[in-house]
Design a protein around this motif. Structure first.
Motif, PDB file in Angstrom:
ATOM      1  N   GLY A   1      -6.046  37.906  42.819  1.00 38.30           N
ATOM      2  CA  GLY A   1      -5.599  38.546  41.584  1.00 38.30           C
ATOM      3  C   GLY A   1      -4.144  38.319  41.186  1.00 38.30           C
ATOM      4  O   GLY A   1      -3.768  38.589  40.044  1.00 38.30           O
ATOM      5  N   ASN A   2      -3.305  37.800  42.104  1.00 37.01           N
ATOM      6  CA  ASN A   2      -1.898  37.584  41.739  1.00 37.01           C
ATOM      7  C   ASN A   2      -1.772  36.601  40.573  1.00 37.01           C
ATOM      8  O   ASN A   2      -1.082  36.863  39.581  1.00 37.01           O
ATOM      9  CB  ASN A   2      -1.110  37.001  42.924  1.00 37.01           C
ATOM     10  CG  ASN A   2      -0.867  38.003  44.030  1.00 37.01           C
ATOM     11  OD1 ASN A   2      -1.035  39.204  43.842  1.00 37.01           O
ATOM     12  ND2 ASN A   2      -0.470  37.520  45.198  1.00 37.01           N
ATOM     13  N   SER A   3      -2.444  35.463  40.719  1.00 37.92           N
ATOM     14  CA  SER A   3      -2.308  34.412  39.696  1.00 37.92           C
ATOM     15  C   SER A   3      -2.968  34.837  38.385  1.00 37.92           C
ATOM     16  O   SER A   3      -2.486  34.491  37.300  1.00 37.92           O
ATOM     17  CB  SER A   3      -2.911  33.101  40.188  1.00 37.92           C
ATOM     18  OG  SER A   3      -2.427  32.789  41.466  1.00 37.92           O
ATOM     19  N   GLN A   4      -4.044  35.594  38.497  1.00 40.81           N
ATOM     20  CA  GLN A   4      -4.688  36.095  37.263  1.00 40.81           C
ATOM     21  C   GLN A   4      -3.720  37.010  36.509  1.00 40.81           C
ATOM     22  O   GLN A   4      -3.571  36.907  35.289  1.00 40.81           O
ATOM     23  CB  GLN A   4      -5.977  36.855  37.594  1.00 40.81           C
ATOM     24  CG  GLN A   4      -6.663  37.367  36.344  1.00 40.81           C
ATOM     25  CD  GLN A   4      -8.023  37.979  36.598  1.00 40.81           C
ATOM     26  OE1 GLN A   4      -8.550  37.932  37.704  1.00 40.81           O
ATOM     27  NE2 GLN A   4      -8.603  38.561  35.574  1.00 40.81           N
TER      28      GLN A   4
ATOM     29  N   GLU B   1      -2.250  36.276  32.827  1.00 41.06           N
ATOM     30  CA  GLU B   1      -2.503  37.217  31.718  1.00 41.06           C
ATOM     31  C   GLU B   1      -1.195  37.782  31.144  1.00 41.06           C
ATOM     32  O   GLU B   1      -1.069  37.967  29.938  1.00 41.06           O
ATOM     33  CB  GLU B   1      -3.450  38.327  32.184  1.00 41.06           C
ATOM     34  CG  GLU B   1      -4.875  37.777  32.338  1.00 41.06           C
ATOM     35  CD  GLU B   1      -5.860  38.760  32.974  1.00 41.06           C
ATOM     36  OE1 GLU B   1      -5.418  39.821  33.457  1.00 41.06           O
ATOM     37  OE2 GLU B   1      -7.061  38.442  32.992  1.00 41.06           O
ATOM     38  N   GLU B   2      -0.219  38.031  32.010  1.00 43.00           N
ATOM     39  CA  GLU B   2       1.091  38.512  31.537  1.00 43.00           C
ATOM     40  C   GLU B   2       1.771  37.440  30.684  1.00 43.00           C
ATOM     41  O   GLU B   2       2.342  37.734  29.631  1.00 43.00           O
ATOM     42  CB  GLU B   2       1.998  38.839  32.727  1.00 43.00           C
ATOM     43  CG  GLU B   2       1.696  40.143  33.387  1.00 43.00           C
ATOM     44  CD  GLU B   2       2.022  41.338  32.507  1.00 43.00           C
ATOM     45  OE1 GLU B   2       3.190  41.525  32.155  1.00 43.00           O
ATOM     46  OE2 GLU B   2       1.082  42.077  32.156  1.00 43.00           O
ATOM     47  N   LEU B   3       1.708  36.202  31.171  1.00 46.47           N
ATOM     48  CA  LEU B   3       2.320  35.102  30.402  1.00 46.47           C
ATOM     49  C   LEU B   3       1.632  34.965  29.047  1.00 46.47           C
ATOM     50  O   LEU B   3       2.288  34.787  28.014  1.00 46.47           O
ATOM     51  CB  LEU B   3       2.186  33.787  31.159  1.00 46.47           C
ATOM     52  CG  LEU B   3       3.283  33.433  32.151  1.00 46.47           C
ATOM     53  CD1 LEU B   3       2.987  32.098  32.798  1.00 46.47           C
ATOM     54  CD2 LEU B   3       4.656  33.389  31.464  1.00 46.47           C
TER      55      LEU B   3
ATOM     56  N   MET C   1      -3.107  27.506  25.504  1.00 46.49           N
ATOM     57  CA  MET C   1      -4.110  27.948  26.471  1.00 46.49           C
ATOM     58  C   MET C   1      -3.513  27.928  27.875  1.00 46.49           C
ATOM     59  O   MET C   1      -2.798  27.011  28.235  1.00 46.49           O
ATOM     60  CB  MET C   1      -5.333  27.013  26.393  1.00 46.49           C
ATOM     61  CG  MET C   1      -6.380  27.292  27.430  1.00 46.49           C
ATOM     62  SD  MET C   1      -7.083  28.956  27.316  1.00 46.49           S
ATOM     63  CE  MET C   1      -8.199  28.780  25.928  1.00 46.49           C
ATOM     64  N   ILE C   2      -3.850  28.966  28.639  1.00 48.12           N
ATOM     65  CA  ILE C   2      -3.412  29.008  30.040  1.00 48.12           C
ATOM     66  C   ILE C   2      -4.663  29.000  30.915  1.00 48.12           C
ATOM     67  O   ILE C   2      -5.486  29.914  30.836  1.00 48.12           O
ATOM     68  CB  ILE C   2      -2.574  30.276  30.327  1.00 48.12           C
ATOM     69  CG1 ILE C   2      -1.346  30.325  29.415  1.00 48.12           C
ATOM     70  CG2 ILE C   2      -2.161  30.316  31.799  1.00 48.12           C
ATOM     71  CD1 ILE C   2      -0.533  31.604  29.524  1.00 48.12           C
ATOM     72  N   PHE C   3      -4.807  27.958  31.723  1.00 46.10           N
ATOM     73  CA  PHE C   3      -5.912  27.876  32.674  1.00 46.10           C
ATOM     74  C   PHE C   3      -5.435  28.443  34.008  1.00 46.10           C
ATOM     75  O   PHE C   3      -4.356  28.072  34.472  1.00 46.10           O
ATOM     76  CB  PHE C   3      -6.331  26.415  32.879  1.00 46.10           C
ATOM     77  CG  PHE C   3      -6.851  25.744  31.636  1.00 46.10           C
ATOM     78  CD1 PHE C   3      -8.104  26.074  31.129  1.00 46.10           C
ATOM     79  CD2 PHE C   3      -6.101  24.773  30.979  1.00 46.10           C
ATOM     80  CE1 PHE C   3      -8.599  25.447  29.989  1.00 46.10           C
ATOM     81  CE2 PHE C   3      -6.586  24.145  29.841  1.00 46.10           C
ATOM     82  CZ  PHE C   3      -7.838  24.486  29.335  1.00 46.10           C
ATOM     83  N   TYR C   4      -6.244  29.310  34.617  1.00 45.71           N
ATOM     84  CA  TYR C   4      -5.795  29.843  35.913  1.00 45.71           C
ATOM     85  C   TYR C   4      -6.904  29.843  36.949  1.00 45.71           C
ATOM     86  O   TYR C   4      -8.096  29.845  36.627  1.00 45.71           O
ATOM     87  CB  TYR C   4      -5.227  31.271  35.759  1.00 45.71           C
ATOM     88  CG  TYR C   4      -6.262  32.347  35.496  1.00 45.71           C
ATOM     89  CD1 TYR C   4      -7.000  32.916  36.535  1.00 45.71           C
ATOM     90  CD2 TYR C   4      -6.523  32.786  34.201  1.00 45.71           C
ATOM     91  CE1 TYR C   4      -7.958  33.893  36.288  1.00 45.71           C
ATOM     92  CE2 TYR C   4      -7.484  33.761  33.953  1.00 45.71           C
ATOM     93  CZ  TYR C   4      -8.184  34.302  34.999  1.00 45.71           C
ATOM     94  OH  TYR C   4      -9.142  35.259  34.760  1.00 45.71           O
TER      95      TYR C   4
ATOM     96  N   ASP D   1      -0.613  33.978  23.789  1.00 43.71           N
ATOM     97  CA  ASP D   1      -1.554  32.908  24.131  1.00 43.71           C
ATOM     98  C   ASP D   1      -2.802  33.534  24.752  1.00 43.71           C
ATOM     99  O   ASP D   1      -2.960  34.760  24.751  1.00 43.71           O
ATOM    100  CB  ASP D   1      -0.853  31.940  25.110  1.00 43.71           C
ATOM    101  CG  ASP D   1      -1.480  30.565  25.141  1.00 43.71           C
ATOM    102  OD1 ASP D   1      -2.610  30.414  24.654  1.00 43.71           O
ATOM    103  OD2 ASP D   1      -0.850  29.635  25.671  1.00 43.71           O
ATOM    104  N   GLN D   2      -3.626  32.700  25.321  1.00 50.33           N
ATOM    105  CA  GLN D   2      -4.894  33.158  25.897  1.00 50.33           C
ATOM    106  C   GLN D   2      -5.005  32.604  27.317  1.00 50.33           C
ATOM    107  O   GLN D   2      -4.655  31.437  27.541  1.00 50.33           O
ATOM    108  CB  GLN D   2      -6.006  32.559  25.042  1.00 50.33           C
ATOM    109  CG  GLN D   2      -7.324  33.257  25.121  1.00 50.33           C
ATOM    110  CD  GLN D   2      -8.358  32.463  24.323  1.00 50.33           C
ATOM    111  OE1 GLN D   2      -8.050  31.889  23.273  1.00 50.33           O
ATOM    112  NE2 GLN D   2      -9.562  32.394  24.838  1.00 50.33           N
TER     113      GLN D   2
END
Ligand SMILES: Cc1cc2nc3c(=O)[nH]c(=O)nc-3n(C[C@H](O)[C@H](O)[C@H](O)COP(=O)(O)O)c2cc1C
Ligand code: SF4
Ligand code: SF4
Length: 249
Positions: free
Chosen positions: A9-12, A16-18, A1-4, A24-25
């Motif tokens: 929008g940069n970090s989103q 999402e790319e990662l 899981m990736i929490f952001y 992963d999600q």
């Protein structure tokens, strides 16, 4: 899981790319459950922007509430314009308080969204393209390091003196200086809608309620550039991440 967490929008996009590269999600910390139970071997990632050489306060608030028990691989990715300071050290301590280890920390340079000081502005279109092109390559490196569970700190820190004065600097990060130019505002409500903290009420013009993450989403998304911050933002070009800005391979 990736929490952001992400304002503009940069970090989103990075999260999402990662997630896509790692199968992963990605989920926003605003919608995430703090008692998330990771599966066996599931990696946990945190992606967020840098605010004054450290993570946003709301990210630390999320960590504080976390109720995750795991020895699995944990990593953080800080998106910044150029300097992430000593964020990994502070972040590691915050995780340790919850009994969690930080295995890896990365920074990734992205277009600037910080306008709240004299002489700072958003990037030219050329610079923006260069930054995003490098970010695409950097993402591949980060994904490989995470996939192979590297224990690594790969952070562009910048001048260490700046990290030291960060706590002083962050005391001035409040929404008190936001105001709306009423003759420009069309009362469309976009600013309130994009605020991740729900810190803006429309009466019928926007009002800031003192619980601001300083993410700048309201300022950059206003279609009329009617939102200003003190004397610093008038006439400066706005930015928020758009996929159409990405250079093609
Ligand atoms: C309040 C604030 C402080 C910032 N401080 C830094 C900083 O110390 N170093 C840096 O390189 N970028 C800094 N930035 C730029 C952002 O970290 C960068 O543009 C980030 O990618 C924005 O992410 P987002 O689009 O996910 O919100 C700052 C931005 C804001 C809004
Ligand atoms: S986004 Fe801009 S124009 Fe729309 S309500 Fe907010 S300040 Fe007014
Ligand atoms: S009020 Fe504006 S800067 Fe503050 S959290 Fe909301 S969108 Fe971000």
């Amino acid at each position: 899981m990736i929490f952001y967490f992400s304002g503009t929008g940069n970090s989103q996009w990075v999260a999402e790319e990662l997630a896509q590269k790692l199968s992963d999600q990605a989920t926003s910390i605003m919608a995430a459950k703090s008692d998330y139970a990771p599966k066996d071997g599931e990696k946990i990632g945190f992606v967020f922007p840098i605010y004054a050489w450290d993570a946003p306060t709301c990210v630390y608030d999320f960590i504080e509430q976390l109720n995750i028990k795991t020895n699995n691989y944990i990593y953080m990715v800080a998106t910044c314009h150029s300097q992430a300071g000593g964020v990994d050290k502070v972040f590691k301590k915050a995780l340790a308080k919850k009994g969690l280890n930080l295995n890896a920390a990365f920074s990734i340079n992205m277009p600037n969204n910080y306008l709240l000081a004299p002489f700072v502005k958003t990037d030219s279109n050329t610079k923006r393209t260069q930054l995003l092109s490098k970010a695409q390559k950097r993402l591949k490196e980060i994904a490989f390091a995470v996939e192979t569970e590297k224990n690594i700190v790969s952070i562009k820190r910048g001048l260490s003196i700046l990290s030291k004065i960060a706590p002083f600097f962050r005391r001035f990060m409040t929404d008190k200086a936001f105001y709306v130019e009423k003759n420009q505002c069309i009362q469309c409500g976009v600013c309130a809608k994009v605020c991740p903290i729900k810190n803006i009420s429309l009466n019928p013009f926007p009002e800031w309620n003192g619980n601001c993450a300083m993410c700048q989403a309201c300022l950059h998304h206003c279609p009329k550039q009617a939102i200003q911050y003190g004397h610093f933002t008038k006439g400066k070009k706005r930015y928020f991440f758009k996929k159409e800005y990405l250079p093609h391979d």
